[in-house]
Scaffold this motif. Structure first.
Motif, PDB file in Angstrom:
ATOM      1  N   ALA A 185     -39.106  20.517 -27.618  1.00  0.00           N
ATOM      2  CA  ALA A 185     -38.034  20.902 -28.394  1.00  0.00           C
ATOM      3  C   ALA A 185     -37.803  20.634 -29.699  1.00  0.00           C
ATOM      4  O   ALA A 185     -37.682  21.212 -30.656  1.00  0.00           O
ATOM      5  N   LEU A 186     -37.805  19.347 -29.811  1.00  0.00           N
ATOM      6  CA  LEU A 186     -37.324  18.531 -30.912  1.00  0.00           C
ATOM      7  C   LEU A 186     -38.478  18.380 -32.131  1.00  0.00           C
ATOM      8  O   LEU A 186     -38.347  18.069 -33.285  1.00  0.00           O
ATOM      9  N   TYR A 187     -39.754  18.944 -31.551  1.00  0.00           N
ATOM     10  CA  TYR A 187     -40.760  19.064 -32.690  1.00  0.00           C
ATOM     11  C   TYR A 187     -40.408  20.138 -33.724  1.00  0.00           C
ATOM     12  O   TYR A 187     -40.841  20.225 -34.814  1.00  0.00           O
ATOM     13  N   TYR A 188     -39.533  20.883 -33.169  1.00  0.00           N
ATOM     14  CA  TYR A 188     -39.468  22.327 -34.126  1.00  0.00           C
ATOM     15  C   TYR A 188     -37.739  22.473 -34.563  1.00  0.00           C
ATOM     16  O   TYR A 188     -37.411  22.788 -35.719  1.00  0.00           O
ATOM     17  N   HIS A 233     -35.229  20.448 -35.607  1.00  0.00           N
ATOM     18  CA  HIS A 233     -34.610  19.919 -36.915  1.00  0.00           C
ATOM     19  C   HIS A 233     -35.222  20.975 -38.034  1.00  0.00           C
ATOM     20  O   HIS A 233     -34.473  21.143 -39.012  1.00  0.00           O
ATOM     21  N   GLU A 234     -36.178  21.651 -37.891  1.00  0.00           N
ATOM     22  CA  GLU A 234     -36.765  22.596 -39.089  1.00  0.00           C
ATOM     23  C   GLU A 234     -36.339  23.989 -39.029  1.00  0.00           C
ATOM     24  O   GLU A 234     -36.120  24.573 -39.998  1.00  0.00           O
ATOM     25  N   THR A 235     -36.036  24.400 -37.881  1.00  0.00           N
ATOM     26  CA  THR A 235     -35.663  25.851 -37.633  1.00  0.00           C
ATOM     27  C   THR A 235     -34.341  25.893 -37.412  1.00  0.00           C
ATOM     28  O   THR A 235     -33.979  27.158 -36.927  1.00  0.00           O
ATOM     29  N   GLN A 236     -33.414  24.922 -37.103  1.00  0.00           N
ATOM     30  CA  GLN A 236     -31.949  25.248 -36.882  1.00  0.00           C
ATOM     31  C   GLN A 236     -31.427  25.987 -38.113  1.00  0.00           C
ATOM     32  O   GLN A 236     -31.923  26.025 -39.049  1.00  0.00           O
ATOM     33  N   PRO A 237     -30.226  26.497 -37.557  1.00  0.00           N
ATOM     34  CA  PRO A 237     -29.554  27.648 -38.451  1.00  0.00           C
ATOM     35  C   PRO A 237     -29.345  27.194 -39.981  1.00  0.00           C
ATOM     36  O   PRO A 237     -29.832  27.789 -40.949  1.00  0.00           O
ATOM     37  N   LEU A 291     -30.261  15.278 -44.242  1.00  0.00           N
ATOM     38  CA  LEU A 291     -30.979  14.471 -43.326  1.00  0.00           C
ATOM     39  C   LEU A 291     -32.174  15.088 -42.509  1.00  0.00           C
ATOM     40  O   LEU A 291     -32.784  14.458 -41.652  1.00  0.00           O
ATOM     41  N   SER A 292     -32.104  16.490 -42.346  1.00  0.00           N
ATOM     42  CA  SER A 292     -32.615  17.164 -41.485  1.00  0.00           C
ATOM     43  C   SER A 292     -34.434  16.957 -41.504  1.00  0.00           C
ATOM     44  O   SER A 292     -34.922  16.954 -40.652  1.00  0.00           O
ATOM     45  N   ARG A 293     -34.541  17.034 -42.646  1.00  0.00           N
ATOM     46  CA  ARG A 293     -36.167  16.902 -43.041  1.00  0.00           C
ATOM     47  C   ARG A 293     -36.593  15.510 -42.685  1.00  0.00           C
ATOM     48  O   ARG A 293     -37.832  15.452 -42.235  1.00  0.00           O
ATOM     49  N   GLN A 294     -35.902  14.484 -42.832  1.00  0.00           N
ATOM     50  CA  GLN A 294     -36.363  13.281 -42.645  1.00  0.00           C
ATOM     51  C   GLN A 294     -36.373  13.117 -40.784  1.00  0.00           C
ATOM     52  O   GLN A 294     -37.175  12.355 -40.386  1.00  0.00           O
ATOM     53  N   ALA A 295     -35.314  13.435 -40.507  1.00  0.00           N
ATOM     54  CA  ALA A 295     -35.345  13.796 -38.807  1.00  0.00           C
ATOM     55  C   ALA A 295     -36.608  14.443 -38.225  1.00  0.00           C
ATOM     56  O   ALA A 295     -37.159  14.094 -37.349  1.00  0.00           O
ATOM     57  N   HIS A 296     -36.797  15.572 -39.125  1.00  0.00           N
ATOM     58  CA  HIS A 296     -38.060  16.326 -38.533  1.00  0.00           C
ATOM     59  C   HIS A 296     -39.403  15.586 -38.749  1.00  0.00           C
ATOM     60  O   HIS A 296     -40.356  15.832 -37.811  1.00  0.00           O
ATOM     61  N   LEU A 297     -39.355  14.646 -39.818  1.00  0.00           N
ATOM     62  CA  LEU A 297     -40.679  13.924 -40.094  1.00  0.00           C
ATOM     63  C   LEU A 297     -40.772  12.616 -39.170  1.00  0.00           C
ATOM     64  O   LEU A 297     -41.911  12.103 -39.444  1.00  0.00           O
ATOM     65  N   LEU A 298     -39.977  12.482 -38.273  1.00  0.00           N
ATOM     66  CA  LEU A 298     -39.951  11.205 -37.388  1.00  0.00           C
ATOM     67  C   LEU A 298     -41.031  11.417 -36.352  1.00  0.00           C
ATOM     68  O   LEU A 298     -41.431  12.626 -36.123  1.00  0.00           O
ATOM     69  N   PRO A 299     -41.585  10.479 -35.758  1.00  0.00           N
ATOM     70  CA  PRO A 299     -42.785  10.747 -34.922  1.00  0.00           C
ATOM     71  C   PRO A 299     -42.528  11.336 -33.797  1.00  0.00           C
ATOM     72  O   PRO A 299     -41.403  11.541 -33.135  1.00  0.00           O
ATOM     73  N   ARG A 300     -43.562  12.131 -33.247  1.00  0.00           N
ATOM     74  CA  ARG A 300     -43.318  13.011 -32.189  1.00  0.00           C
ATOM     75  C   ARG A 300     -42.839  12.231 -31.021  1.00  0.00           C
ATOM     76  O   ARG A 300     -41.889  12.789 -30.207  1.00  0.00           O
ATOM     77  N   PRO A 301     -43.247  10.930 -30.605  1.00  0.00           N
ATOM     78  CA  PRO A 301     -42.689  10.338 -29.642  1.00  0.00           C
ATOM     79  C   PRO A 301     -41.414  10.072 -29.615  1.00  0.00           C
ATOM     80  O   PRO A 301     -40.534  10.237 -28.668  1.00  0.00           O
ATOM     81  N   PHE A 302     -40.783  10.008 -30.703  1.00  0.00           N
ATOM     82  CA  PHE A 302     -39.225   9.792 -30.953  1.00  0.00           C
ATOM     83  C   PHE A 302     -38.694  11.234 -30.726  1.00  0.00           C
ATOM     84  O   PHE A 302     -37.574  11.112 -30.076  1.00  0.00           O
ATOM     85  N   HIS A 303     -39.294  12.279 -30.962  1.00  0.00           N
ATOM     86  CA  HIS A 303     -38.710  13.610 -30.626  1.00  0.00           C
ATOM     87  C   HIS A 303     -38.494  13.533 -29.226  1.00  0.00           C
ATOM     88  O   HIS A 303     -37.687  14.458 -28.650  1.00  0.00           O
ATOM     89  N   ARG A 304     -39.583  13.362 -28.430  1.00  0.00           N
ATOM     90  CA  ARG A 304     -39.531  13.452 -27.088  1.00  0.00           C
ATOM     91  C   ARG A 304     -38.379  12.602 -26.512  1.00  0.00           C
ATOM     92  O   ARG A 304     -37.947  13.191 -25.580  1.00  0.00           O
ATOM     93  N   MET A 305     -38.234  11.400 -27.111  1.00  0.00           N
ATOM     94  CA  MET A 305     -37.239  10.699 -26.574  1.00  0.00           C
ATOM     95  C   MET A 305     -35.656  11.243 -27.078  1.00  0.00           C
ATOM     96  O   MET A 305     -34.733  11.102 -26.017  1.00  0.00           O
TER      97      MET A 305
END
Length: 491
Positions: free
Chosen positions: A184-187, A189-193, A198-212
């Motif tokens: 879910a966090l793959y998307y 930060h980018e698609t939230q209302p 800092l949303s762009r920087q959060a989106h660009l974090l590694p995918r393993p971090f998003h799974r965590m």
């Protein structure tokens, strides 16, 4: 009697201070938001005028002071009254008096803001509206500095946090597959209302971090809430986890006062001992040398127990909803919006589609198009999103919903008409008017696909967004004869 002393919770005085002042501060923000935006959106000449809405208002509908009469002047008076009462509570002045004084103050905030919400139509159809109302009613019974915090009401505030967190967690587990497969966090930060700085920087974090992140969210919403009712210091630790996760959401997005009220309410489970351990300058005995800490008057105990019984009885419906396979999200089961059910983002959109509004002053609608700029929603691809929360930009939020529903909403066509009229109140809701208060000849709406730029793309272009034109959502429109009747291109 000794057993009566159980109903006093002197070890939660710091929690009471945070709850009363924090909820009052959020009421202040809510009334300020309404003062600035309500007349343009819902006023006498707004996009969805309240007088028109009240013509079909049933006596059995939700209560509002505007049922008998609405005017923008009355609305502003209600907002200013709410802001004044909220400011007094933030300063702690009513809390210096008898316990009925803050009770009346909070109930006044509850009734005044409920009057606004209940005529706010789609612009007030957000879960945090009813959450603020329920919080205001509940903390109204926390008493004043002359009495100890009532234990049953502190438990009921924790119960509100439980429903808020656990309800949101269950909505996600029962919702989109992306929450179960941890993507879910793959998307999000980018698609939230409404992204934050800092949303762009959060989106660009590694995918393993998003799974965590998703795993941490599930733990914080599905496991931790149960420990709010555990003995200390476990309950304080559970509250700390909720506060930490909500602060991350504050840093990575703009969700009006949703995250802030969750943070404030979570303090209901934080004891004075735990607060002192983290912040040693906080006193352990708040009542030393004051009039507080004495025996609770029987009449006040009776009032708090009556309120406790009411809220416990009303809890039947949200409990039944929590265990239902058809769980409702952000729903109220009574006309007073007490003991509601909450939840958000059961599914996460995978792509961000933005509706861009343009106007032209040319007689020929084939050229001269210029873009209107909104305060919060993405538009200019180079602009860094601002942090707006806890302030609520209602127009910007409704713009996010358009691609998910339909651009052919009554309020949106009314908005386009106001742009053609160069309505100054509506233009003040925008960040940029390309016509500097003048009237455009035509307006239109176009759809774009937005995505955050990569770090390499940003270094090359300086653009934080990459956008791709999709289609013309609403073709050029004008007002025939200057007002009243739509005229389409070629008509």
């Amino acid at each position: 009697m000794d057993w009566v002393s159980w109903f006093d919770a002197p070890e939660y005085e710091f929690a009471r201070q945070v709850l009363q002042r924090g909820v009052a501060a959020l009421f202040f923000v809510a009334f300020l938001s309404s003062f600035n935006q309500f007349p343009a959106l819902l006023g006498e000449r707004g996009l969805l005028p309240v007088p028109d809405y009240l013509e079909g208002y049933s006596a059995r509908s939700r209560p509002t002071l505007f049922r008998w009469r609405y005017s923008d002047r009355i609305l502003r008076a209600v907002c200013l009254s709410g802001m004044a009462i909220a400011a007094l509570l933030v300063a702690g002045l009513p809390q210096l008096g008898p316990p009925w004084l803050p009770l009346i103050a909070f109930l006044a905030l509850w009734l005044l803001y409920m009057s606004i919400v209940n005529v706010g139509q789609t612009f007030y159809g957000f879960g945090w509206e009813m959450l603020l109302l329920e919080a205001g009613f509940t903390v109204a019974f926390l008493g004043s500095d002359q009495t100890d915090p009532p234990r049953t009401m502190m438990i009921l505030v924790a119960w509100l946090v439980f429903r808020l967190e656990f309800g949101a967690g269950m909505i996600k587990i029962r919702g989109g597959r992306e929450w179960r497969d941890l993507t879910a966090l793959y998307y999000h930060h980018e698609t939230q209302p409404m992204p934050g700085p800092l949303s762009r920087q959060a989106h660009l974090l590694p995918r393993p971090f998003h799974r965590m992140e998703v795993l941490g969210n599930h733990f914080a919403q599905l496991v931790v809430p149960f420990f709010l009712f555990a003995p200390q210091p476990v309950a304080s630790a559970a509250a700390g986890i909720i506060i930490f996760t909500q602060l991350w959401l504050v840093a990575s997005g703009n969700f009006a006062w949703l995250n802030w009220i969750a943070i404030v309410l979570a303090f209901a489970a934080v004891s004075d001992t735990a607060a002192h351990a983290v912040l040693p300058f906080l006193p352990l005995d708040w009542h030393t040398g004051t009039a507080g800490g004495g025996e609770t008057p029987p009449w006040w105990l009776a009032i708090t127990l009556a309120a406790t019984l009411l809220l416990v009885v009303l809890s039947y419906w949200p409990v039944r909803n929590l265990v239902s396979k058809r769980q409702l999200m952000n729903a109220s089961f009574n006309r007073w919006q007490l003991v509601n059910t909450y939840g958000a983002f059961g599914t996460v959109t995978k792509q961000r589609i933005e509706v861009v509004v343009e106007g032209t002053a040319d007689e020929d609608p084939e050229s001269g198009w210029q873009e209107y700029g909104f305060k919060g929603k993405p538009g200019d691809v180079r602009r860094l999103p601002r942090q707006w929360a806890p302030y609520h930009l209602r127009l910007d939020w409704l713009m996010w919903f358009l691609p998910l529903r339909s651009v052919h909403e009554e309020w949106f066509y009314a908005f386009l008409a106001k742009l053609l009229e160069a309505d100054p109140r509506v233009l003040r809701l925008l960040r940029h008017d390309p016509f500097d208060g003048g009237r455009p000849r035509w307006v239109r709406a176009r759809s774009y696909l937005y995505r955050f730029s990569t770090r390499a793309e940003f270094r090359e272009t300086g653009e934080r967004w990459v956008r791709t034109p999709l289609y013309e959502a609403i073709p050029p429109l004008s007002l025939r004869g200057g007002q009243g009747t739509w005229q389409r291109r070629g008509a």
